[in-house]
Design a protein around this motif. Structure first.
Motif, short mmCIF file in Angstrom:
data_model
loop_
_atom_site.label_atom_id
_atom_site.label_comp_id
_atom_site.label_asym_id
_atom_site.label_seq_id
_atom_site.Cartn_x
_atom_site.Cartn_y
_atom_site.Cartn_z
N ALA A 256 -2.42 8.47 -4.89
CA ALA A 256 -1.03 8.94 -4.93
C ALA A 256 -0.11 7.83 -5.45
O ALA A 256 0.84 8.10 -6.21
CB ALA A 256 -0.59 9.39 -3.55
N SER A 257 -0.40 6.59 -5.08
CA SER A 257 0.41 5.48 -5.60
C SER A 257 0.18 5.30 -7.10
O SER A 257 1.09 4.90 -7.84
CB SER A 257 0.10 4.18 -4.84
OG SER A 257 -1.13 3.62 -5.24
N GLN A 258 -1.04 5.61 -7.57
CA GLN A 258 -1.30 5.58 -9.01
C GLN A 258 -0.45 6.63 -9.73
O GLN A 258 0.04 6.39 -10.85
CB GLN A 258 -2.78 5.83 -9.29
CG GLN A 258 -3.68 4.65 -8.97
CD GLN A 258 -5.11 4.92 -9.42
OE1 GLN A 258 -5.73 5.87 -8.97
NE2 GLN A 258 -5.62 4.09 -10.30
N PHE A 259 -0.32 7.78 -9.12
CA PHE A 259 0.52 8.83 -9.69
C PHE A 259 1.93 8.30 -9.92
O PHE A 259 2.52 8.48 -11.00
CB PHE A 259 0.54 10.03 -8.73
CG PHE A 259 1.53 11.10 -9.08
CD1 PHE A 259 1.28 11.98 -10.13
CD2 PHE A 259 2.71 11.23 -8.37
CE1 PHE A 259 2.20 12.97 -10.45
CE2 PHE A 259 3.63 12.22 -8.68
CZ PHE A 259 3.37 13.09 -9.73
N LEU A 260 2.48 7.59 -8.94
CA LEU A 260 3.82 7.03 -9.07
C LEU A 260 3.85 5.93 -10.13
O LEU A 260 4.80 5.82 -10.91
CB LEU A 260 4.29 6.49 -7.72
CG LEU A 260 4.44 7.52 -6.60
CD1 LEU A 260 4.82 6.83 -5.29
CD2 LEU A 260 5.47 8.58 -6.97
N GLY A 261 2.80 5.10 -10.17
CA GLY A 261 2.74 4.03 -11.16
C GLY A 261 2.70 4.56 -12.57
O GLY A 261 3.36 4.03 -13.48
N ALA A 262 1.93 5.62 -12.80
CA ALA A 262 1.84 6.21 -14.13
C ALA A 262 3.16 6.84 -14.55
O ALA A 262 3.59 6.72 -15.70
CB ALA A 262 0.72 7.25 -14.17
N LEU A 263 3.83 7.52 -13.62
CA LEU A 263 5.13 8.11 -13.93
C LEU A 263 6.16 7.02 -14.25
O LEU A 263 6.97 7.17 -15.17
CB LEU A 263 5.63 8.96 -12.76
CG LEU A 263 4.94 10.31 -12.54
CD1 LEU A 263 5.60 11.04 -11.38
CD2 LEU A 263 4.98 11.17 -13.79
N LEU A 264 6.12 5.93 -13.50
CA LEU A 264 7.05 4.83 -13.77
C LEU A 264 6.79 4.24 -15.15
O LEU A 264 7.73 3.90 -15.88
CB LEU A 264 6.91 3.75 -12.70
CG LEU A 264 7.87 2.55 -12.84
CD1 LEU A 264 9.32 3.01 -12.73
CD2 LEU A 264 7.56 1.48 -11.80
N ALA A 265 5.51 4.11 -15.53
CA ALA A 265 5.18 3.60 -16.86
C ALA A 265 5.76 4.49 -17.94
O ALA A 265 6.29 4.01 -18.95
CB ALA A 265 3.66 3.49 -17.01
N ALA A 266 5.68 5.81 -17.75
CA ALA A 266 6.23 6.74 -18.74
C ALA A 266 7.74 6.58 -18.86
O ALA A 266 8.31 6.68 -19.95
CB ALA A 266 5.88 8.18 -18.35
#
Length: 398
Positions: A256-266
């Motif tokens: 779930a934290s990866q989900f947030l990290g990927a969205l932040l990268a976008a």
């Protein structure tokens, strides 16, 4: 979410949904082995009774063959369109994981992981080329794509430790095979994609002269260190006697934290460029690896694994973006991601060696050193790409 398809690739329509879902499925297929690597290393040690070093060798064999598969696609050594290439990768990966159920001799396991790695590599390079060449905003698309993948893996991480506890290695490899089978219909959504003529846009000799060897060297060192920490992360949890239910919970939360990290990268990619986000990611990542490998409490492990996964998800879209800028056909992006995954998986062997000879805690120290080295060198390399390589390639296309 607003995404668009680049208008350069033949039969692909302006409808972005089908190519995006198909590319996401291919990318998930290609990294499922890497995502589940901590569980596989533990299975090889606990159920196949292999040493940490031998388990790491099998993981490295898988990622070495993955790298070979990436090169086959990146340099057009297999003459298939990208959809057929993805289906070939799917077939090899599915076959290899099912073959793991039949025998447990080391040589057999070696061959199975090699076949799986080759399949993963063909699929991975295909997905990387699609992301870099088919969509207009590479980092943004990659961020959304990885975010979707991490939502799916949240459930996998939560269920896997309990599944392994109850059904052993058979349950694990049947789970992988089942996931691959579910991805098959989505792969079929991909239209036939034929890359444009690439001999002019892919000037490998030029790029090798202008910084790629240094970039690849740093990428290999960095990802081997980080891969060692990832591959042995479940062993970190077991060293403080966390139960299967809690391990599954924290891996699920880390996804779930990866989900947030990927969205932040976008979100960050279109506002701050590449260098600032890369440095902002790598500096704390090294410290996080030390915290993770030296965790003595449940809270320390939980923080370490969540923060580690957040940084990884934030980092990968920028690698794809660097490759897309260097080569519009997507082949450099495929090689960069292939090197990343190969090196990350090879970290399993490094982690096994460190564990057997120096102790589990030292794995994080090596990973931290790799991060700090990358911080010192990567800014110069990436800036060199922007000021020299891109200027040359753009001037030739005018």
């Amino acid at each position: 979410m607003s995404l668009s398809v680049a208008p350069t690739h033949g039969s692909v329509s302006n409808n972005v949904a089908a190519p995006f879902l198909a590319t996401t499925a291919i990318k998930l297929l290609s990294i499922i082995g890497l995502l589940m690597m901590p569980f596989q290393v533990s299975i090889l040690m606990d159920f196949y009774e292999l040493s940490a070093q031998k388990s790491g060798v099998l993981a490295t064999v898988e990622t070495t063959c993955l790298g070979f598969g990436v090169l086959l696609v990146a340099f057009n050594l297999i003459r298939l369109d990208l959809k057929k290439m993805a289906l070939l990768g799917f077939s090899l990966a599915l076959l290899a994981n099912l073959l793991m159920l039949l025998r447990n001799e080391y040589e057999w396991l070696f061959a199975c992981r090699a076949i799986a790695g080759l399949g993963y590599g063909l699929a991975n390079a295909t997905a990387s080329r699609l992301i870099a060449s088919l969509f207009k905003e590479t980092e943004k698309v990659a961020g959304y794509l990885y975010a979707l993948i991490y939502l799916i893996t949240t459930a996998l991480y939560y269920l896997s430790p309990t599944l392994i506890q109850w059904s052993g290695s058979a349950g694990f490899y049947l789970l992988i095979a089942g996931i691959l089978t579910l991805l098959f219909p989505l792969i079929l959504l991909l239209p036939s994609v034929t890359s444009k003529e690439e001999s002019r846009s892919f000037e490998l000799a030029l790029l090798l002269q202008r910084g790629l060897p240094v970039f690849f060297a740093i990428e290999i060192i960095l990802m081997m260190g980080l891969g060692a920490s990832w591959s042995f992360s479940e062993r970190f949890a077991k060293s403080i006697e966390l139960g299967a239910d809690k391990i599954g919970l924290y891996y699920a939360l880390s996804s779930a934290s990866q989900f947030l990290g990927a969205l932040l990268a976008a979100w960050v990619a279109v506002r701050f460029g590449k260098l600032v986000p890369l440095i902002a990611c790598l500096l704390p990542w090294g410290a996080i690896c030390i915290i993770l490998s030296h965790a003595e409490t449940e809270a320390a492990f939980a923080f370490g694994i969540l923060a580690y996964q957040f940084m990884l998800a934030f980092f990968i879209p920028y690698l794809l973006g660097i490759g897309a800028r260097l080569d519009p056909s997507g082949r450099i992006a495929a090689v960069i991601i292939g090197v990343q995954i190969f090196s990350f998986g090879a970290g399993s062997s490094l982690g096994g060696f460190i564990n057997d000879h120096f102790g589990l805690n030292h794995i994080g120290t090596v990973a931290a050193f790799a991060c700090f080295l990358a911080v010192a060198v990567l800014p110069f390399v990436v800036r060199n790409f922007d000021t020299q390589n891109m200027h040359h390639l753009e001037s030739r296309n005018m």
